[in-house]
Structures are given as C-alpha cells and as structure tokens.
Scaffold this motif. Sequence first.
Motif, PDB file in Angstrom:
ATOM      1  N   UNK A 194      17.769 -26.751  31.863  1.00  0.00           N
ATOM      2  CA  UNK A 194      18.023 -25.331  32.095  1.00  0.00           C
ATOM      3  C   UNK A 194      17.197 -24.550  31.084  1.00  0.00           C
ATOM      4  N   UNK A 195      16.912 -23.284  31.398  1.00  0.00           N
ATOM      5  CA  UNK A 195      16.115 -22.495  30.456  1.00  0.00           C
ATOM      6  C   UNK A 195      17.000 -21.543  29.659  1.00  0.00           C
ATOM      7  N   UNK A 196      16.377 -20.846  28.711  1.00  0.00           N
ATOM      8  CA  UNK A 196      17.124 -19.961  27.816  1.00  0.00           C
ATOM      9  C   UNK A 196      17.883 -18.886  28.572  1.00  0.00           C
ATOM     10  N   UNK A 197      17.299 -18.403  29.655  1.00  0.00           N
ATOM     11  CA  UNK A 197      17.919 -17.317  30.404  1.00  0.00           C
ATOM     12  C   UNK A 197      19.285 -17.711  30.943  1.00  0.00           C
ATOM     13  N   UNK A 198      19.443 -18.973  31.288  1.00  0.00           N
ATOM     14  CA  UNK A 198      20.726 -19.435  31.810  1.00  0.00           C
ATOM     15  C   UNK A 198      21.823 -19.303  30.767  1.00  0.00           C
ATOM     16  N   UNK A 199      21.564 -19.748  29.546  1.00  0.00           N
ATOM     17  CA  UNK A 199      22.553 -19.628  28.470  1.00  0.00           C
ATOM     18  C   UNK A 199      22.841 -18.168  28.170  1.00  0.00           C
ATOM     19  N   UNK A 200      21.794 -17.347  28.079  1.00  0.00           N
ATOM     20  CA  UNK A 200      21.989 -15.924  27.796  1.00  0.00           C
ATOM     21  C   UNK A 200      22.864 -15.267  28.853  1.00  0.00           C
ATOM     22  N   UNK A 201      22.652 -15.612  30.110  1.00  0.00           N
ATOM     23  CA  UNK A 201      23.431 -15.009  31.189  1.00  0.00           C
ATOM     24  C   UNK A 201      24.887 -15.433  31.119  1.00  0.00           C
ATOM     25  N   UNK A 202      25.133 -16.688  30.787  1.00  0.00           N
ATOM     26  CA  UNK A 202      26.519 -17.149  30.628  1.00  0.00           C
ATOM     27  C   UNK A 202      27.206 -16.419  29.474  1.00  0.00           C
ATOM     28  N   UNK A 203      26.490 -16.211  28.386  1.00  0.00           N
ATOM     29  CA  UNK A 203      27.074 -15.506  27.240  1.00  0.00           C
ATOM     30  C   UNK A 203      27.392 -14.055  27.614  1.00  0.00           C
ATOM     31  N   UNK A 204      26.508 -13.414  28.357  1.00  0.00           N
ATOM     32  CA  UNK A 204      26.757 -12.036  28.793  1.00  0.00           C
ATOM     33  C   UNK A 204      28.000 -11.967  29.677  1.00  0.00           C
ATOM     34  N   UNK A 205      28.126 -12.931  30.574  1.00  0.00           N
ATOM     35  CA  UNK A 205      29.300 -12.973  31.440  1.00  0.00           C
ATOM     36  C   UNK A 205      30.571 -13.224  30.627  1.00  0.00           C
ATOM     37  N   UNK A 206      30.462 -14.106  29.655  1.00  0.00           N
ATOM     38  CA  UNK A 206      31.594 -14.412  28.785  1.00  0.00           C
ATOM     39  C   UNK A 206      32.032 -13.168  28.008  1.00  0.00           C
ATOM     40  N   UNK A 207      31.085 -12.452  27.433  1.00  0.00           N
ATOM     41  CA  UNK A 207      31.413 -11.220  26.717  1.00  0.00           C
ATOM     42  C   UNK A 207      32.074 -10.191  27.645  1.00  0.00           C
ATOM     43  N   UNK A 208      31.556 -10.080  28.857  1.00  0.00           N
ATOM     44  CA  UNK A 208      32.102  -9.113  29.807  1.00  0.00           C
ATOM     45  C   UNK A 208      33.566  -9.423  30.107  1.00  0.00           C
ATOM     46  N   UNK A 209      33.888 -10.691  30.262  1.00  0.00           N
ATOM     47  CA  UNK A 209      35.268 -11.066  30.541  1.00  0.00           C
ATOM     48  C   UNK A 209      36.172 -10.779  29.347  1.00  0.00           C
ATOM     49  N   UNK A 210      35.678 -11.050  28.148  1.00  0.00           N
ATOM     50  CA  UNK A 210      36.487 -10.786  26.963  1.00  0.00           C
ATOM     51  C   UNK A 210      36.689  -9.278  26.770  1.00  0.00           C
ATOM     52  N   UNK A 211      35.656  -8.498  27.058  1.00  0.00           N
ATOM     53  CA  UNK A 211      35.776  -7.046  26.896  1.00  0.00           C
ATOM     54  C   UNK A 211      36.629  -6.418  27.988  1.00  0.00           C
ATOM     55  N   UNK A 212      36.853  -7.152  29.064  1.00  0.00           N
ATOM     56  CA  UNK A 212      37.748  -6.642  30.102  1.00  0.00           C
ATOM     57  C   UNK A 212      39.186  -6.584  29.601  1.00  0.00           C
ATOM     58  N   UNK A 213      39.524  -7.443  28.620  1.00  0.00           N
ATOM     59  CA  UNK A 213      40.872  -7.414  28.043  1.00  0.00           C
ATOM     60  C   UNK A 213      40.894  -6.694  26.698  1.00  0.00           C
ATOM     61  N   UNK A 214      39.711  -6.525  26.089  1.00  0.00           N
ATOM     62  CA  UNK A 214      39.607  -5.807  24.820  1.00  0.00           C
ATOM     63  C   UNK A 214      38.209  -5.224  24.722  1.00  0.00           C
ATOM     64  N   UNK A 215      38.093  -3.928  24.982  1.00  0.00           N
ATOM     65  CA  UNK A 215      36.771  -3.304  25.018  1.00  0.00           C
ATOM     66  C   UNK A 215      36.060  -3.334  23.673  1.00  0.00           C
ATOM     67  N   UNK A 216      36.783  -3.637  22.606  1.00  0.00           N
ATOM     68  CA  UNK A 216      36.163  -3.703  21.278  1.00  0.00           C
ATOM     69  C   UNK A 216      35.801  -5.134  20.869  1.00  0.00           C
ATOM     70  N   UNK A 217      35.900  -6.075  21.807  1.00  0.00           N
ATOM     71  CA  UNK A 217      35.569  -7.467  21.491  1.00  0.00           C
ATOM     72  C   UNK A 217      34.134  -7.582  20.977  1.00  0.00           C
ATOM     73  N   UNK A 218      33.969  -8.226  19.811  1.00  0.00           N
ATOM     74  CA  UNK A 218      32.626  -8.390  19.226  1.00  0.00           C
ATOM     75  C   UNK A 218      32.519  -9.704  18.460  1.00  0.00           C
ATOM     76  N   UNK A 219      33.319 -10.678  18.850  1.00  0.00           N
ATOM     77  CA  UNK A 219      33.377 -11.936  18.090  1.00  0.00           C
ATOM     78  C   UNK A 219      32.177 -12.837  18.318  1.00  0.00           C
ATOM     79  N   UNK A 220      31.425 -12.612  19.398  1.00  0.00           N
ATOM     80  CA  UNK A 220      30.231 -13.423  19.655  1.00  0.00           C
ATOM     81  C   UNK A 220      29.007 -12.597  19.268  1.00  0.00           C
ATOM     82  N   UNK A 221      28.328 -13.036  18.247  1.00  0.00           N
ATOM     83  CA  UNK A 221      27.191 -12.298  17.706  1.00  0.00           C
ATOM     84  C   UNK A 221      25.880 -12.950  18.133  1.00  0.00           C
TER      85      UNK A 221
END
Length: 233
Positions: A194-221
Amino acid sequence: MSRIALVDDDRNILASVAMTLEAEGYAVETYTDGQAAFEAFGKKLPDLAVLDIKMPRMDGMELLSRLRQRTMMPIILLTSKDDEIDEVLGLRMGADDYVKKPFSQRLLLERIRSLLRRQEARASDKVPAAGEGALLVRGNLTMDPLRHSVSWKGRDVTLTVTEFLLLQALAQRPGFVKSRDQLMDVAYDDQVYVDDRTIDSHIKRLRKKMRAVDEEFSAIETLYGIGYRYIED
C-alpha cells in the motif's frame, strides 16, 4: 467458510474472480449492481465485500456509505486505473482497502486474505493488545481489543478493523512517533503493498470519527514527512 460478496456490473470480472475465490475455498455471491447487493445484504451480510465504484442503480460509493451506517465488515473497492480521487474518497468514507483495475487476481486474493485474517482474529480473541488483551486506557481513550470496542470520554466510537489497528498502534506508546511504513506493517501483511496515501486517508477518517464525538479531539498528531504519534491527555 468465509462468504465473499462481489459487486460489479462486468459479468466477465464477476465470473473470473468468483472462480478464483471458490478455488481457494471461499463461498462467493455475485451482484451486478449496488441496489441488488444492498437488498441482499439486508437479509444476511457477507464476511467481506468487494465493490466496484461505477455501477448502475447504486454505485459503489453510495453502497459503501449505506453499509458503513450499519456494519464494519471489511470492504475493498475496485477503482479505475487513473482515478486517485475515487481511491482517497473511498478510504475516507470507510473502505478498508482498494485495488486498481485492471488488477491481478492474486493481488486481490492477498488483500482479501489479509483483511479476513484480522477480522477473524479479532472475533476469536487471537489478537492481544498490550497486556495480552487487557483494556488499553490512554487518557480519555479506552480500547478493548477482545471486543473490538473503542470509547472516547465515555462515548462509543465505531471503527473498522484497519482504523482500530492504527489507533491501537499509536496509543500503545504515547509520544512515540510511528512512521507510515510502521503503520503499514501494523495494518497490512508484509506481502501486501500500500502507499502512503492509504495510511493518511485512514488517519483522516479515524480523526473524523473521533471528532464526531468530541470536536476538540487532537490526540493524533501529524509530524509532516515523518509520521504520526498519540498525545495522551
């Protein structure tokens, strides 16, 4: 015997891929459009679905979106050769992986095997986290590897297998940087490229889900050009 659903309006692809998967011992069901697949899935979900994006009646993106509202089963998208937008969008919508057309059937088979192994390991409690399957608690985050459950500030968050593995890998060692290559090794088998874009996209999706329950979520840097790390509160 794992059940694989193939959804594609190209009957030649359906017949060829179904033959390959059945020869490997999988039970295969095929559908030529997204609407027919969605109606069938309402009665019984397969263990994994492979969806073409461009289909009549209901395309693969719409089917993916509807399925993600009710299930976290592994989903692989079939994308056109040069359409990177479809790949990125599909991953952000919750697909676990994608394979470009025209594709090697052996490659598709390895992607299917990889996702099913992880899904089956989770279901049978064979994949321990830190502490041999004990709860992983990092600040506001609680992960239960044996139940594949995640909560943030006491609110449940539903993740795909891939998203769960990435979050788990980051949260196990707060403050330590995980490169994209290291995260690829966590989420995919070594033989699956898999390429880098795949991991980046999964991380973006993961952040979106976490921010759906807490809009201030910032634990993944994000550390640009390096990777990602988990910041514990």
